[in-house]
Write an enzyme that holds these catalytic residues in place. Structure first.
Site, mmCIF file in Angstrom:
data_model
loop_
_atom_site.group_PDB
_atom_site.id
_atom_site.type_symbol
_atom_site.label_atom_id
_atom_site.label_comp_id
_atom_site.label_asym_id
_atom_site.label_seq_id
_atom_site.Cartn_x
_atom_site.Cartn_y
_atom_site.Cartn_z
ATOM 1 N N ALA A 509 0.966 -1.260 0.259
ATOM 2 C CA ALA A 509 -0.003 0.130 -0.059
ATOM 3 C C ALA A 509 0.597 1.260 0.105
ATOM 4 O O ALA A 509 0.646 2.216 -1.021
ATOM 5 C CB ALA A 509 -0.726 0.054 1.297
ATOM 6 N N ASP A 534 10.036 -7.012 -5.132
ATOM 7 C CA ASP A 534 9.105 -7.625 -4.082
ATOM 8 C C ASP A 534 8.680 -8.863 -4.607
ATOM 9 O O ASP A 534 8.491 -9.310 -5.462
ATOM 10 C CB ASP A 534 7.766 -6.607 -4.098
ATOM 11 N N ARG A 545 -6.470 -1.269 -0.827
ATOM 12 C CA ARG A 545 -5.677 -0.253 -0.539
ATOM 13 C C ARG A 545 -4.580 0.023 -1.595
ATOM 14 O O ARG A 545 -4.044 1.166 -1.792
ATOM 15 C CB ARG A 545 -4.810 -0.500 1.201
ATOM 16 N N LYS A 558 3.532 -8.702 -7.232
ATOM 17 C CA LYS A 558 3.265 -7.191 -7.193
ATOM 18 C C LYS A 558 4.245 -6.316 -7.749
ATOM 19 O O LYS A 558 3.865 -5.400 -8.280
ATOM 20 C CB LYS A 558 3.580 -6.954 -5.550
ATOM 21 N N ASP A 606 6.396 -3.883 7.371
ATOM 22 C CA ASP A 606 5.377 -4.333 8.365
ATOM 23 C C ASP A 606 5.821 -4.858 9.290
ATOM 24 O O ASP A 606 5.199 -5.803 10.038
ATOM 25 C CB ASP A 606 4.175 -4.838 7.695
ATOM 26 N N CYS A 662 -0.061 -20.523 32.076
ATOM 27 C CA CYS A 662 -1.057 -21.384 32.987
ATOM 28 C C CYS A 662 -2.359 -20.512 32.601
ATOM 29 O O CYS A 662 -3.526 -21.219 32.754
ATOM 30 C CB CYS A 662 -0.743 -21.142 34.378
#
Length: 1591
Positions: A509, A534, A545, A558, A606, A662
């Site tokens: 994006a 990429d 996006r 991409k 990211d 736990c």
């Protein structure tokens, strides 16, 4: 994934949790604009379902309800120049009902500067008509139509939201008033060069349903009072996070049920865990439990029309450094409209005459103002710049304003988030050339009839040429994909921009937005080039996006697709696509030559690791970095400039809070817990188990590695392997269904029944409180039913996944599965006694430390040989976005079934995917706005800006809305000699001599000594130590004449890769005065050396300020050279175990420190002087002066024991005066030796451990404390004492000097108090191989005198307690008529009081430290006397009558028996409280004669096997508590026993006295002779202590 997290750690907050699709949508105005999408998908509107596959990331920002409302909004966007098309793009991606684009103008050359959907062949055509088909491709759910007629009242009434751009002020007012009266929401947006404007009018009554978009908070309740107002107390596990004025509601309260399901109640926060509510006096009594949840209440807001608001404006600040700017720009924009109305044109770019006229118009407009819009004084320079730039049209500015405006459209359509109230102004004048005197000319900025005319109008034609010749590199992806930006060469100090080579970006994006902006601004449009890499392929969720991609592009690469798309926007854009990862594994591709050709980097990542990697590369190669990221409506940018700012890695986010194991295993209380448990189930069943099984079948060393695993892991791993290849191995689909059914029974019925057998619903703790209370929710088992869809969902998903791991065909036939289930035999289960279920992580960790050898041998014998198997297992990697792979089906079913077990509200698939998949919420509006800001910083970099305040770091939250900009933090400066340096600086050295031979280590050391006046004391490369001043002479002699590269390969056992042109060396060095050189933080230091060039050619050595990962290839079959490599080596592939290695948030168990190897009994305050004795014969020889040399061995093993009399040739002093001078000389020499030792500790321990990354700076700070501040303190005393020595080397009056200096020793309070925790942390870290290896290497070296690090760190404390003794000796030798006779007593009293204060504070710190280490197994053990205690009388090891070792603490007010844990953490030793603690007032003490036994049981046999006398025992019991068994305890020896008895008697007496005299002042420290003052003790060993006590 292309959107990046806002900060360095992923976060899951900030999303709406109400994401179910059951909400109803409001009616909308139908228009004739709708049409059926080409792909046949349903249109948006009342009857439309939300396509979660497309909108998934945006749904986590807006939520389903808001998306439903938005799908009913018809939006008109007027003006299809750059700003209008940017808004339209973001709105269409968002998913409104329909969009109509309007424009009556035709495309011009200047439009192409930012209108990315116009082509050169479109010149002269209507902008709306040309843009419509290209915009329509963005989202098949959103019909897009073009309109070129007049905007009449009737036409506007079809729309819910109208956006106006590129319009006159009169048109804005006319349409604005019309929309206001009709209830149509209006957004007005405009940009003028580097200026932007935004106005919102959403009507007189608008309802905002969620003002901030944050997830509603909730907390668990521990108490509610009956009061007016009632006070609610939450559990202290975490702060409640509420704010006064919030509204909350309650559920699950027992007792005060009146509050359950009540209407939202307003609260007032009283503290981090408390708040007040309404009057609760009339309610029932509160019993237990309950959850309080925040309720988001709608907020009604009102807007003024544009005409009214123009006179009385309300501004949103975008830059608080420009506080008065909005008012100025408000007048300036009106002046531009007036100028255009007068001349039918905009001001000519950079025209002085037009600038003067615009200023005149602005002054007239300002004078005519009557409301708050009038400014006191116009900024004339600012108004003129508005004139100069008004004709400009910049893609980055349009991207920022367009992103913000599109978000306002969504707010208007949904009522989600707080709108802009009402005016927003923005400027980026810092993008212009630095210096007010720099002025462009009209000729430089005049139109060229080219696509960049709008940009040339702002920056001129020269910058356009520079942009066109750039070569850029673009990278993106989810792991190591980076975005780099072209920036000036730092070697040229940013003077030149013509040599810019490359810029990395990405194709996600942010990458798509960057590529679009690069194409628009003309980057790499002539001689330059952009290389994009990429390795990801396009997925459906990207289309919402990543606007360069279309549905037909799904599954394509991409980088290829993005490159082709931006070429359509600007055919001159030179771009090449790669599919490579950028990371350590591709450094042979993206090597030194590649990075040296770049001019900068901009990240579009990211994850933190990838960002840190690229940051290290940028610092190493000294390239600028543009960092950006988004998280929903939040976004940030950071600019990193060589030689100017700090780097990205200079700051760190706090660690993410994890879920205790736990809690996941047995006591979940939130849906996040069950989802994490489900993820762990997935990893354990379908990934780790098949992986381990395949390793067993294919790897001959698997068993060997497994048996080396710690604790119980070998049993668990082999048990899982046995099940995978023997008991659970399926042969058909029916077997897989049967396995899934039985696993369901085990997890959701049997295990729960066993848990309830161990802890029944009515179970009480020892204190009488319900076990199932607070965060522990009582579960119930489930009964399987084929009529329950969730049950069948689980079996269907689990069976298909299980079949997939074994290569068997699966099935989606639910009826067939149900039929198979009818024949599945489920074994009967009966809960068993003796099954251990751990209540705390501490218990679990302790249990994991033991191995069931019999079980292990049984498994080894039962496992068939690998050769007997012919099948292959396939581990499954979790993939959240494929709805057909059963992954999320399993997660949702597994989590919600467990939630049903514990009565936790379930989560739908959408929310489950967010949490379990750790999805980053994202929306196109934020991405566009953030990238606009990034590209504005790029303009500054390209122009070579050098001022720190020219650059802007930024943060925004479009939901609030909030904007904050600040100048970057400057790179910290360091200094050696008179040379200042930062992390960006480095030395550069030629690696080849003039004779063509490579530089040797000797020549390397000599080079720094001769050229830089620096003497290297330690040299390392990565984790390999190449040279140190304490290196054995033989090894040093061997290396001195070897070439540097040969030493590196020899020590590291790694070959140099052919691509390697540089090696990074870390070093420590001294200056000419033998002082260590100040070094920077960690790897960003002056202490690095880089070799540049091919080793067979002339080489440059470059001393850089960062350390890269070693670019070497490891020879696996070679061993480490002893003492050289400071790193841990693990097998490349270890067996995995989901129970021991939980996925994601499951943290490792709380660690505790192993017992310290010290005496059995530690007296209070003893730690202040444990290490060093004051006796001459017992005292270790002090270290000599620190004078490291580049030749062999430098530090003497013994110090010179010279006396004062050895320093003078003759004297005529009396024997008493000679002794006085000897003591003063000892005082002086002691200071000198202490200074040398402390300097040595800093140089030889602290700095190398920091440089080699053996310990972090934070850890070193905790261990070394304030030691560094003590050096100048003692240097001051030494200088004073030296000045007192006369020509005959005697000292006269010393008392005033000491009396004046002793107050400085108050600094020891902080240092000594820190030492308790420092010792614990050091002991913990010494368990790590690297740390222990380094410390042993130092201790074995000559300089250490065989003392370990702690001996050195303890020197200040031993020095402190020696001052009173020295003063007493000086006082004894001082004649009655001596001037010191008046001051020495005062000095002695002062130092004794300081030592006593240090003693007291250290004791309090020690007491507090050990109190924190107590683990209470029952609440009743938390008696108040423990927490009220201020000091320890003593503590140490004793044995019970059964021979069990205990660690016993005698606190000021209580006796506590504990069992030491096996682990440690930074807090030190953890101790589990054993039995019930005894208040000292209730203790009965009985001494047991040797060989006798008493009421607590017999000692005979427990300790001696029944043959010898039982010795050194005593008994403690409780007065008046007959039910409490007495404790019979045995000490190690008679002396230790006597100490315990003495201390216990002291504690009993003082506690009873305190009880009898409650009004007495606070107790001082114990005054018993056995607890004498630390200044009078000689405590180098326990023997010393015993001797002193006996005396």
């Amino acid at each position: 994934m292309s959107s990046s997290p806002l900060s360095k750690k992923r976060r899951l907050s900030g999303t709406e949790t109400k994401t179910g699709s059951h909400c109803s949508s409001s009616n909308s105005v139908r228009t004739d604009l709708s049409h059926t999408p080409a792909n046949g998908m349903a249109k948006n509107g009342n009857d439309a379902e939300i396509d979660e596959g497309l909108y998934s990331r945006q749904l986590y920002v807006l939520g389903h309800e808001a998306m439903k409302r938005m799908q009913n909004s018809n939006v008109l966007i007027s003006g299809m120049r750059g700003l209008g098309v940017e808004i339209a793009k973001n709105v269409i991606l968002g998913g409104v009902r329909s969009v109509t684009v309007h424009d009556q103008g035709v495309a011009e050359w200047r439009d192409l500067s930012s209108q990315f959907y116009l082509r050169e062949e479109d010149l002269g055509k209507n902008r709306a008509e040309v843009s419509q088909p290209r915009l329509a491709e963005l989202n098949n759910y959103v019909p897009v139509t073009a309109y070129t007629g007049a905007l009449t009242e009737d036409y506007l009434s079809k729309f819910q939201v109208v956006v106006i751009t590129n319009s006159s002020l009169d048109e804005q007012k006319h349409l604005g008033d019309l929309c206001h009266n009709k209830g149509i929401k209006l957004v007005v947006a405009d940009t003028r060069g580097l200026f932007g404007q935004l106005f919102c009018d959403f009507g007189e009554e608008m309802m905002v349903y969620d003002t901030n978009g944050e997830q509603p908070l909730s907390a668990m309740i521990s108490m509610i009072t009956k009061d007016n107002p009632g006070v609610v107390t939450c559990l202290d596990e975490a702060r409640h996070g509420f704010e006064s004025g919030d509204y909350v509601t309650f559920t699950e309260i027992q007792g005060m049920t009146d509050l359950n399901g009540c209407q939202p109640v307003e609260i007032k926060v009283l503290g981090p865990y408390t708040f007040s509510i309404c009057d609760t006096t009339g309610f029932s009594d509160y019993v237990r439990g309950g959850i309080v949840s925040q309720v988001k209440t709608p907020k009604k807001i009102s807007f003024k029309s544009i005409s009214s608001s123009m006179v009385e404006p309300e501004f949103i600040m975008t830059d608080f450094a420009k506080f008065d700017r909005p008012g100025q720009l408000h007048i300036g924009f009106q002046a531009i409209h007036a100028f255009k109305q007068k001349h039918s044109r905009l001001p000519t770019p950079w025209s002085q005459a037009d600038g003067d006229e615009l200023l005149t118009l602005a002054k007239e407009l300002n004078s005519a103002q009557t409301g708050s819009a009038k400014v006191e004084e116009l900024d004339e320079a600012l108004i003129k710049k508005m004139s100069y730039l008004a004709a400009g049209d910049l893609s980055p500015v349009n991207a920022f304003i367009g992103g913000v405006a599109a978000q306002e459209v969504m707010k208007a359509s949904t009522g989600k988030f707080m709108p802009v109230m009402q005016w927003l102004y923005f400027d980026a004048l810092e993008c212009l050339s630095e210096g007010e005197e720099v002025m462009l000319t009209e000729e430089e900025c005049s139109p060229r009839n080219c696509r960049y005319d709008g940009q040339i109008a702002v920056f001129g034609s020269k910058l356009q040429k520079i942009l066109a010749d750039q070569r850029y590199f673009l990278v993106n992806g989810a792991c190591m994909w980076e975005v780099s930006v072209l920036k000036p060469d730092p070697v040229l100090q940013l003077h030149s921009t013509h040599d810019m080579k490359s810029f990395q970006v990405g194709a996600g994006a942010i990458g798509c937005e960057l590529l679009k902006n690069f194409a628009m601004i003309g980057l790499a449009s002539e001689e330059g080039e952009v290389i994009v890499t990429d390795m990801d392929t396009i997925e459906k969720s990207n289309l919402n996006r990543q606007f360069l991609f279309r549905p037909s592009d799904v599954t394509k690469m991409k980088s290829d697709t993005a490159a082709a798309a931006v070429k359509q926007m600007n055919p001159s854009f030179k771009i090449t696509a790669h599919q490579n990862r950028v990371g350590p594994e591709t450094e042979r591709v993206y090597d030194d030559d590649f990075f040296e050709s770049l001019n900068g980097v901009a990240n579009a990542l990211d994850n933190v690791d990838a960002r840190m990697y690229m940051d290290r590369r940028c610092v190493y190669y000294r390239k600028p970095l543009l960092e950006s990221g988004t998280l929903g409506t939040k976004g940030n940018i950071q600019v990193v400039i060589p030689f100017l700012t700090e780097s990205y890695s200079s700051s760190q986010d706090p660690p993410e809070k994890s879920i205790p194991i736990c809690t996941l295993k047995n006591f979940p209380n939130a849906i996040e817990h069950t989802l994490q448990w489900a993820r762990d189930e997935f990893e354990g069943l379908f990934k780790q188990a098949p992986e381990n099984a395949m390793q067993y079948l294919t790897d001959s060393k698997f068993m060997e590695r497994t048996l080396k695993l710690p604790g119980a892991q070998p049993v668990e791993v082999l048990d899982a392997v046995y099940k995978s290849v023997v008991t659970d191995c399926p042969h058909s689909w029916a077997d897989c269904v049967a396995w899934a059914r039985n696993h369901w029974q085990c997890q959701y019925s049997n295990n729960i029944r066993q848990l309830l057998h161990n802890f029944p619903p009515d179970q009480l703790t020892s204190s009488g409180a319900p076990f199932w209370s607070g965060p522990k929710r009582c579960p119930h088992p489930l009964d399987f039913s084929t009529s329950n869809d969730l049950h069948v969902d689980y079996v269907l998903a689990a069976a298909n996944l299980f079949a997939q791991t074994y290569g068997l065909p699966g099935s989606t036939d639910r009826a067939g599965v149900v039929k198979i289930l009818q024949d599945v035999k489920v074994p009967t289960f009966t809960p068993r006694s003796g099954v251990k279920i751990h209540v705390s992580d501490q218990e679990l960790q302790n249990s994991n430390s033991s191995v069931d050898d019999s079980k292990l041998e049984e498994l080894k014998s039962q496992l068939p040989t690998p050769e007997s198997f012919q099948f292959k297992l396939s581990p499954i990697d979790f993939e959240k976005d494929d709805d057909a792979n059963f992954h999320m089906d399993f997660i949702v079913a597994a989590s919600n079934l467990r939630a049903e077990n514990y009565d936790i509200p379930p989560a739908d698939r959408h929310k489950s995917k967010l949490i379990a998949g750790k999805i980053i919420p994202a929306i196109a509006t934020t991405t566009a706005a953030v990238v606009g800001l990034v590209c504005l910083e790029l303009f500054k970099i390209i122009q070579g800006h050098k001022k720190l305040d020219s650059f802007k770091n930024g943060f925004m939250n479009l939901a609030l809305p909030f904007f904050a900009f600040s100048e970057p933090i400057a790179a910290p400066k360091h200094k050696y000699y008179e040379i200042d340096w930062t992390l960006w600086d480095r030395f550069e050295v030629k690696g080849l001599q003039s004779n063509g031979e490579e530089m040797t280590l000797r020549q390397f050391l000599d080079y720094f000594k001769n050229e830089h006046k620096l003497e290297i004391t330690m040299l390392s490369q990565g984790v390999s130590m190449l040279y140190s001043f304490f290196m054995p002479a033989a090894k040093l002699k061997e290396r001195l004449d070897l070439p540097m590269t040969e030493i590196v390969t020899k020590v590291s056992k790694k070959k140099l890769g052919k691509h390697v042109k540089a090696l990074v060396f870390e070093l420590c060095c001294n200056d000419l005065s033998d002082e260590d050189v100040e070094v920077p933080y960690e790897t960003l230091t002056l202490s690095s050396v880089t070799m540049l060039g091919n080793w067979r050619k002339p080489v440059n050595l470059t001393f850089v300020t960062t350390m890269l990962s070693a670019e070497l290839t490891k020879e696996d079959d070679e061993e480490e050279e002893e003492g050289e490599i400071m790193s841990d080596h693990k097998d490349s592939e270890e067996p995995s175990n989901k129970k021991v290695k939980p996925v994601a948030k499951s943290n490792s168990l709380t660690g505790v420190i192993t017992p310290m190897k010290t005496a059995a009994l530690k007296r209070f305050g003893q730690s202040i002087s444990r290490s060093i004795s004051f006796r001459t014969d017992a005292r270790p020889l002090p270290p000599g002066p620190l004078r490291p040399r580049s030749k062999a061995s430098s530090f003497p093993r013994r110090r010179n024991s010279q006396c004062w009399s050895d320093t003078v040739e003759s004297h005529d002093l009396t024997a008493k005066e000679i002794k006085r001078q000897e003591v003063i000389y000892e005082l002086t020499q002691g200071e000198r030796q202490l200074i040398e030792d402390l300097s040595l500790v800093k140089k030889v321990y602290y700095e190398p451990m920091l440089k080699l990354d053996i310990l972090t700076e934070s850890e070193l700070g905790q261990i070394f404390g304030t030691l560094d501040s003590l050096i100048p303190l003692h240097e001051d005393l030494l200088a004073r004492l030296e000045r007192l020595r006369g020509s005959e080397k005697t000292v006269g009056e010393v008392g005033p000097t000491l009396l004046n200096w002793f107050p400085c020793l108050e600094a020891y309070v902080t240092y000594c108090c820190n030492q308790v925790g420092a010792k614990a942390l050091l002991d913990l870290k010494k368990q790590e191989k690297r740390v222990d290896h380094f410390l042993r290497l130092c201790q074995e070296s000559s300089f250490s005198r065989k003392l370990d690090l702690w001996n050195f760190l303890d020197l200040p404390r031993s020095r402190l307690v020696k001052y009173p003794l020295l003063l007493k000796e000086i006082q004894k030798c001082t004649p009655p008529d001596h001037p010191d006779e008046d001051t020495l007593p005062d000095a002695l009293e002062l130092i004794q009081s300081i030592v006593a204060e240090v003693n007291k504070k250290t004791g309090e710190a020690e007491c507090q430290f050990y109190r924190r280490g107590l683990i209470y197994l029952e609440e009743s053990q938390r008696i108040p006397e423990i927490h009220q205690s201020r000091f320890l009388y003593c503590h140490g090891e004793l044995k019970t009558n059964k021979g069990q070792k205990l660690h016993v603490f005698l606190f000021e007010l209580a006796l506590v028996l504990t069992r030491p844990g096996d682990d440690r953490d930074f807090r030190g030793q953890m101790f589990s409280v054993y039995r019930q603690p005894l208040p000292n007032t209730l203790i009965n003490l009985e001494e047991i004669p040797d060989s006798e036994a008493g009421g607590g049981g017999t000692f005979r046999g427990a300790f001696t096997g029944g043959n010898d006398k039982v010795k050194n025992c005593f008994r403690v019991s409780s007065r008046g508590r007959s039910k409490v068994n007495p404790y019979c305890l045995q000490a190690n020896d008679s002396f230790s026993k006597q100490q315990w008895i003495t201390c216990l008697r002291q504690a009993i007496v003082q506690s009873r006295d305190r009880t009898a005299h409650t009004s007495q002042s606070p107790l001082s420290l114990p005054s018993d002779p056995a607890l004498c003052h630390i200044a009078d003790l000689s405590l180098s060993s326990d023997t010393d202590m015993a001797d002193h006590t006996c005396r």
